[in-house]
Design an enzyme around this catalytic site. Structure first.
Site, mmCIF file in Angstrom:
data_model
loop_
_atom_site.group_PDB
_atom_site.id
_atom_site.type_symbol
_atom_site.label_atom_id
_atom_site.label_comp_id
_atom_site.label_asym_id
_atom_site.label_seq_id
_atom_site.Cartn_x
_atom_site.Cartn_y
_atom_site.Cartn_z
ATOM 1 N N ASP A 153 24.143 -21.197 35.832
ATOM 2 C CA ASP A 153 23.771 -22.566 36.183
ATOM 3 C C ASP A 153 24.322 -23.550 35.150
ATOM 4 O O ASP A 153 24.251 -23.307 33.946
ATOM 5 C CB ASP A 153 22.243 -22.667 36.236
ATOM 6 C CG ASP A 153 21.759 -24.034 36.673
ATOM 7 O OD1 ASP A 153 22.043 -24.429 37.816
ATOM 8 O OD2 ASP A 153 21.089 -24.703 35.863
ATOM 9 N N GLU A 203 30.575 -3.745 28.798
ATOM 10 C CA GLU A 203 29.963 -2.506 28.316
ATOM 11 C C GLU A 203 29.407 -1.672 29.464
ATOM 12 O O GLU A 203 29.131 -0.478 29.295
ATOM 13 C CB GLU A 203 28.837 -2.825 27.335
ATOM 14 C CG GLU A 203 29.296 -3.461 26.028
ATOM 15 C CD GLU A 203 28.105 -3.843 25.150
ATOM 16 O OE1 GLU A 203 26.975 -3.395 25.450
ATOM 17 O OE2 GLU A 203 28.311 -4.598 24.183
#
Length: 581
Positions: A223, A277
């Site tokens: 956002d 990751e």
């Protein structure tokens, strides 16, 4: 298990594991408070979403984007977050969230969570600590506090306006009861801005992203992605100076004090390392209302990877405008290695079935909270002739039938494009914007802070109609938190399910075909000699043709796979899209 079922499950499993699943995904935005209410309290909730997973699977989407579900006072529809690592008790629990994720994944649907990093709620534990701490404290440094101007600090640090109207600064009362410092809030005063120069803020958001990623969230919608980094070096520029420069070049050099600064990409580089990751890597898409020349950095592989393209959302239903926007954005995506994003509606804008029923030139009605929604409603005249008043202009009739016809054509065109297609809940039903919400029923701060200028965003956030009857048309057992108009029932899922030609079945067919036909992210334009026609081919030999004009035209040779309206003696009618092979 049958061979067909085995192949389907294998394909679904491969798609869920594919690190590039997002590049051409169909993503369905859920505004949770208005989707489905499982306990009859008038507010949609997490269990309500879980119960509707079979519906979402039948729609043929690849992912759900879930608007904020965190604890919140709803000063801004959930975008005022009290706790970033929890679920609002009104919506459910973390256990309910885990069950929803499991149900979505079992159905082959990814989950994208909304993250709100520019600001917290004023009820966040950090902000409460800041108010209780002295000037210059570590607690205050997590936010943006400044001394006021004037003899006793009674004037705000600058004359800037917030997005929702009124000043961007709010004065606090110090712990000893004296008038004190001012804090910055780009949006509502209940949404204090974080200080992203503070390492503690950066580390805490990394912790939040990991918290949700570990719970199975597949990606994030960021956002106000262009609003976090700020340069508040003294002297702060005057509002008039900012407006003058914005009119000249739009700050395309990244020099605005708080919008679209280059430093924000240092944050996203950190986030990308974390996302990578995971296997598959977590995805991200930026909500960044920036100049088109600035969008690429948000979508870079070293950053968020994708950024919303709001260009079609802001364009009138005209072939030349659509073609230029499509060409420009496909080229930009190719240059950055990202994929394009396409969107017509979301929780911040007037629904496109309504926009396209208004006279041309009213694309400003589409713009979100970073640009005014210039549509306000007069007393409704019923669904077949609602009167709409454009701010500063005359009342105009909304052509509901034309708006829906164009919306269906535009959506089918969008589904044919390479890149990600973002849908907003209810558009698959052809829902119109709800104008007839009385003042005391409204909830959007944009309406209350800018009366007479903005109608606010409540009209696109009215709870969905699932049934043709009931207190809230199947949304829940009791009244909905925003009133549903009587005409909503004819758009209900129950009224369209299995009905040939309905908007719901059009979406289901198109999304199924889209998945079957999807190939490389290439597009070849076909010249027709008619400026009202957009015709292109996709790899695999299938084609999309859209007639933006007012008269039917001949279709090229081929088998029609799907069309947004019934063909007229083999011809493509006005305001219609068809796919052929």
């Amino acid at each position: 298990m049958s061979t067909t079922a085995t192949m389907a499950n294998s394909s679904e499993s491969e798609r869920m594991a594919d690190p590039n699943w997002w590049r051409q995904a169909a993503v369905y935005q859920i505004y949770p408070r208005s989707f489905s209410d499982s306990n009859g309290d008038g507010i949609g909730d997490i269990k309500g979403i879980t119960a509707k997973v079979p519906y979402l699977k039948s729609l043929g989407i690849d992912a759900v984007w879930l608007s904020p579900f965190y604890p919140s006072a709803l000063a801004d529809g959930g975008y005022d977050v009290d706790d970033y690592r929890n679920v609002d008790p009104k919506l459910g629990t973390l256990e309910d969230f885990d069950e929803m994720v499991a149900a979505l994944h079992a159905a082959g649907i990814k989950l994208i969570a909304d993250i709100v990093p520019n600001h917290s709620s004023d009820r966040h534990e950090w902000f409460r600590e800041a108010l209780a701490s002295p000037k210059g404290s570590a607690a205050r440094d997590r936010y943006i506090f400044r001394d006021g101007k004037g003899e006793n600090g009674e004037l705000p640090p600058s004359d800037w306006d917030s997005v929702f109207g009124g000043p961007v600064w709010e004065r606090i009362t110090e712990p000893d009861g004296a008038p004190g410092q001012w804090y910055m809030h780009i949006f509502a005063k209940e949404q204090p801005d974080f200080n992203w120069d503070n390492p503690e803020v950066r580390q805490d958001f990394l912790k939040t992203l990991r918290f949700w990623s570990d719970r199975g969230v597949d990606g994030f919608r960021i956002d106000v992605a262009h609003g976090m980094a700020k340069d508040l070096s003294e002297p702060l520029p005057l509002k008039a100076d900012l407006e003058a420069k914005a009119g000249a070049d739009g700050f395309i050099d990244g020099s605005h004090p708080f919008w679209d600064r280059d430093e924000v990409h240092e944050v996203y580089a950190e986030w990308r390392k974390l996302f990578n990751e995971y296997n598959p890597p977590r995805t991200a898409v930026a909500e960044a209302w920036v100049h088109e020349t600035r969008r690429a950095r948000y979508a870079s592989p070293e950053g968020l990877g994708q950024a919303f393209n709001f260009d079609l959302l802001q364009a009138d239903f005209e072939a030349p405008k659509f073609k230029k926007i499509i060409m420009d954005n496909l080229l930009a995506a190719k240059e950055t290695g990202a994929s394009s994003t396409w969107v017509f509606s979301n929780h911040d804008v007037v629904r496109h079935a309504t926009r396209y029923g208004l006279p041309k030139g009213n694309a400003t009605a589409a713009q979100g909270t970073n640009a005014a929604q210039d549509v306000t409603a007069t007393e409704p005249k019923g669904q077949d002739g609602k009167a709409w008043l454009l701010a500063g202009g005359p009342a105009e009739e909304l052509d509901v039938e034309l708006g829906l016809r164009r919306a269906r054509a535009a959506s089918l065109l969008m589904f044919a494009l390479p890149g990600s297609a973002y849908l907003y809940q209810g558009e698959e039903l052809g829902l119109q914007e709800v104008a007839e919400i009385r003042e005391f029923e409204r909830q959007d701060p944009a309406f209350f802070r800018n009366k007479g200028v903005e109608i606010g965003r409540d009209g696109c956030r009215v709870p969905l109609p699932w049934s043709v009857e009931g207190t809230s048309l199947g949304f829940g057992d009791g009244p909905a938190h925003l009133p549903q108009p009587h005409w909503f029932s004819k758009y209900a899922v129950e009224a369209q399910d299995g009905i040939e030609g309905s908007t719901l079945e059009l979406y289901r067919t198109a999304l199924r075909l889209r998945r079957e036909l999807q190939a490389d992210e290439e597009l070849e334009w076909v010249e027709t000699g008619n400026p009202e026609i957009l015709h292109f081919r996709r790899p695999g030999g299938w084609q999309s043709v859209t007639n933006f004009g007012d008269t039917a035209v001949d279709l090229p040779a081929g088998t029609v796979l799907v069309s947004s309206a019934i063909l007229e003696e083999g011809k493509l009618p006005a305001n219609t899209t068809a796919w052929l092979r």
